[in-house]
Design a protein around this motif. Structure first.
Motif, PDB file in Angstrom:
ATOM      1  N   LYS A   1      -0.035  -4.522  -8.674  1.00 28.90           N
ATOM      2  CA  LYS A   1      -0.435  -3.965  -7.206  1.00 28.90           C
ATOM      3  C   LYS A   1      -1.094  -3.994  -6.369  1.00 28.90           C
ATOM      4  O   LYS A   1      -1.483  -4.344  -4.759  1.00 28.90           O
ATOM      5  N   LEU A   2      -2.788  -3.594  -6.661  1.00 23.95           N
ATOM      6  CA  LEU A   2      -3.375  -3.311  -5.973  1.00 23.95           C
ATOM      7  C   LEU A   2      -4.180  -5.420  -5.577  1.00 23.95           C
ATOM      8  O   LEU A   2      -5.005  -5.022  -3.826  1.00 23.95           O
TER       9      LEU A   2
ATOM     10  N   TYR B   1       1.138  -1.197  -0.332  1.00 22.39           N
ATOM     11  CA  TYR B   1      -0.284   0.553   0.095  1.00 22.39           C
ATOM     12  C   TYR B   1       1.006   1.396   0.128  1.00 22.39           C
ATOM     13  O   TYR B   1       0.739   1.925  -1.261  1.00 22.39           O
ATOM     14  N   ILE B   2       1.831   1.064   0.637  1.00 23.03           N
ATOM     15  CA  ILE B   2       2.339   2.368   1.011  1.00 23.03           C
ATOM     16  C   ILE B   2       3.586   2.544  -0.545  1.00 23.03           C
ATOM     17  O   ILE B   2       3.622   3.351  -1.084  1.00 23.03           O
ATOM     18  N   GLN B   3       3.855   1.505  -1.325  1.00 29.59           N
ATOM     19  CA  GLN B   3       4.503   1.466  -2.787  1.00 29.59           C
ATOM     20  C   GLN B   3       3.880   2.162  -3.573  1.00 29.59           C
ATOM     21  O   GLN B   3       3.505   3.008  -4.421  1.00 29.59           O
TER      22      GLN B   3
ATOM     23  N   ASP C   1       3.541   5.518  -6.535  1.00 26.03           N
ATOM     24  CA  ASP C   1       2.886   4.983  -7.503  1.00 26.03           C
ATOM     25  C   ASP C   1       2.475   6.258  -8.153  1.00 26.03           C
ATOM     26  O   ASP C   1       2.144   6.871  -8.951  1.00 26.03           O
ATOM     27  N   ILE C   2       1.318   6.246  -6.786  1.00 26.34           N
ATOM     28  CA  ILE C   2       0.516   7.362  -7.379  1.00 26.34           C
ATOM     29  C   ILE C   2       1.318   8.767  -7.543  1.00 26.34           C
ATOM     30  O   ILE C   2       0.570   9.887  -7.960  1.00 26.34           O
TER      31      ILE C   2
ATOM     32  N   ASP D   1       0.560   2.567 -14.410  1.00 22.71           N
ATOM     33  CA  ASP D   1       0.412   1.020 -15.407  1.00 22.71           C
ATOM     34  C   ASP D   1       0.759   0.449 -14.248  1.00 22.71           C
ATOM     35  O   ASP D   1       0.223  -0.920 -14.289  1.00 22.71           O
ATOM     36  N   VAL D   2       1.295   0.222 -12.965  1.00 17.66           N
ATOM     37  CA  VAL D   2       1.521  -1.017 -12.979  1.00 17.66           C
ATOM     38  C   VAL D   2       1.044  -0.563 -11.382  1.00 17.66           C
ATOM     39  O   VAL D   2       0.428  -1.723 -10.470  1.00 17.66           O
TER      40      VAL D   2
END
Length: 580
Positions: free
Chosen positions: A273-274, A255-257, A261-262, A268-269
């Protein structure tokens, strides 16, 4: 023959002679002839004279009845006209089967050099079939009429109506397109042909959109679309100060990553990841992950996944109130995208009730009201949103947009206030590209083209990755300079930079239409249809696609000129609400 038959009777009784004579000659009298009595075929003495021996039988001779004058023979054309007139008589008496039979007889009688007359009979047969509730026959007879008389408006129009009754919308649209192009824009507008064509196009678009969205494969859209979605919410509801190393669960660490990213716009990733993070059953950030997964599913038009995640958050009694608010807001957006306005408004209202001091529910409810032209309620909600967070740029742009729509449609006296608010907003948010883009759209709509271009250029400088601003400049080139080549260059540059921007693709398609490059235009609309995220957008583009396809076919089939871009689209109405 009656005229040659001989009667031997006793004429001693005058009354008897008269009665028998009349009775015997009844047939001849009925035909307008006269009886002459003679004593014999050789004697010229009238029967019953003094020279005739009393009580001696005599011969009564009936002369041939003169033939009545013959009517002149009718020509095949005259006989055909007579049968057609008889058909019209049956039609007026509501004997539609009788009318059809007469029209068929007339068609057989008309000479080959009278195709127009034959076409009229076929069209009349279609009209009778329409009265009988037989749309298949209407199509059949109108088609026969059009083989003989290609631009027969009445037949094209009647067939278009029949196709609609048969739910053959594409065929109906093609026929209405033919009617409008043959008759021309002005007459088509006055006659209601364009209004009817638009109605059929809408029905087709709505039907096509439902099928398209149901079969849609989820696809991540343009980053511009994702930016707009995220700019309309307070991401502070998702922020955390917790460090990854302080977390044990892999889902919580992910979640931290994802937040990082957002923030870096590396979208795109994010969806994968979610999914990975949620599958790890995180202990701390599960509902935050669900809301974000729902938002990304929504922009990908994956409504089912979006609703599953929002529902889970709403039903979880352990959810933070602000996360429940976000779940209701975005579930409302999904329902709105699906065309369920009642459920959408219910969710927005619930979000307001859950936290009356949260600005986001007011913004999204205002956007809903703007979409249904509820300008006064929208402006009220936007003012409330601004009062809760004056540094939130999205409600400011939406407010001025709403005020401008009100000035255009209800009260032109508000226009001065709109420009004052635009100037204030520009001063307050000098680094927000959408502020300048909105300013440019208003100026463009007011035909202040030079000033509008300056605002669009500034928006591009502030947000070079947002290709919609370049698309606005392209539109301006068309309006101000009628320079379609320059517009085409700009739009191709925008498309190359962001191939997934449906707004650019739609405008690019419109340029190709104007240049009569129909295959290229249809390809643009086809690609845009793969990217839209709402049924309303899909319906609009589906109608546009079939409309252009039909125009292309009609121009070729009927040898008529296409309409101009001004006829297809009023560019002063192309301005859409900014996305924050």
């Amino acid at each position: 023959m009656v005229g040659s038959k001989m009667y031997n009777v006793d004429l001693s009784d005058t009354k008897t002679k008269i009665v028998l004579g009349v009775a015997a000659a009844g047939t001849a009298l009925a035909l307008g002839g006269a009886l002459y009595y003679m004593s014999s075929s050789e004697s010229e003495t009238p029967s019953g004279s003094a020279d005739t021996p009393k009580n001696e039988p005599v011969t009564l001779k009936q002369e041939a009845v003169p033939e009545a004058p013959k009517e002149p023979e009718l020509t095949p054309l005259e006989e055909a006209d007579k049968r057609k007139a008889a058909g019209n008589g049956f039609f007026k008496k509501s004997d539609f089967e009788g009318a059809i039979n007469c029209y068929l007889e007339a068609i057989d009688l008309y000479p080959e050099e009278n195709p127009v007359e034959k076409s009229h009979c076929y069209q009349n047969m279609a009209a009778a079939s329409e009265k009988l509730g037989k749309p298949e026959d209407v199509v059949k007879y109108c088609s026969k009429a059009l083989v003989l008389n290609q631009k027969y408006i009445k037949a094209i129009q009647r067939r278009a109506t029949a196709y609609e009754k048969l739910n053959k919308y594409e065929a109906s649209i093609k026929d209405w397109t033919a009617v409008c192009l043959i008759e021309g824009p002005e007459k088509s507008m006055k006659s209601g042909y364009m209004a009817t064509s638009d109605r059929v196009l809408k029905a087709y678009g709505d039907e096509k959109a439902k099928k398209l969205m149901a079969a849609r494969v989820p696809k991540l859209p343009s980053h511009t679309v994702i930016n707009s979605a995220l700019d309309n919410i307070h991401m502070r509801d998702f922020h955390t100060t917790t460090k990854p190393e302080a977390l044990e669960n892999m889902g919580d660490k992910l979640y931290i990553q994802i937040l990082s990213d957002i923030e870096k716009k590396e979208y795109d990733v994010v969806p994968d990841k979610l999914d990975k993070a949620i599958s790890e059953e995180p202990a701390k950030f599960l509902n935050q992950l669900r809301v974000l997964r729902g938002i990304f599913a929504w922009v990908m038009a994956d409504y089912q996944t979006a609703l599953q995640n929002f529902d889970a958050v709403i039903l979880d009694t352990k959810s933070y109130m602000r996360l429940k608010v976000q779940a209701h807001i975005h579930r409302g957006e999904v329902y709105q995208a699906k065309g369920d306005k009642n459920r959408a408004l219910a969710d927005y209202n619930t979000a307001v009730q859950l936290d009356e001091d949260h600005p986001d529910p007011y913004l999204h409810r205002a956007q809903f009201y703007l979409s249904i032209e509820g300008l006064e309620q929208a402006i009220k909600d936007l003012n409330k949103c601004i009062s809760l967070d004056e540094e939130f740029a999205a409600p400011w742009t939406q407010l001025v947009y709403g005020q401008y729509q009100m000035a255009r449609t209800m009260s032109p006296s508000l226009l001065d206030e709109v420009f004052r608010n635009l100037s204030k907003m520009q001063e307050k948010f000098p680094n927000v590209a959408d502020v300048f883009a909105l300013y440019g759209q208003v100026l463009q709509d007011q035909r202040q083209f030079s000033a509008a271009e300056e605002k669009f250029q500034e928006a591009q400088r502030l947000s070079p990755d947002n290709v919609t601003y370049k698309a606005h400049v392209a539109t301006l080139k068309m309006m101000a300079e009628n320079n379609f080549d320059a517009a085409l260059v700009l739009l191709n540059e925008a498309h190359e930079k962001d191939p997934k921007c449906d707004f650019v693709l739609e405008n690019l398609g419109m340029i190709y239409i104007q240049k009569q490059m129909y295959p290229e235009a249809l390809e643009c609309f086809k690609k845009a249809l793969e990217l839209v995220k709402t049924e309303a957008e899909a319906a609009h583009l589906s109608a546009l696609y079939i409309g252009i396809q039909c125009q292309w076919e009609v121009c070729d089939e009927y040898n008529v000129k296409p309409v101009s871009l001004a006829d297809l689209q009023d560019f002063s109405q192309m301005m859409t609400a900014p996305q924050g």
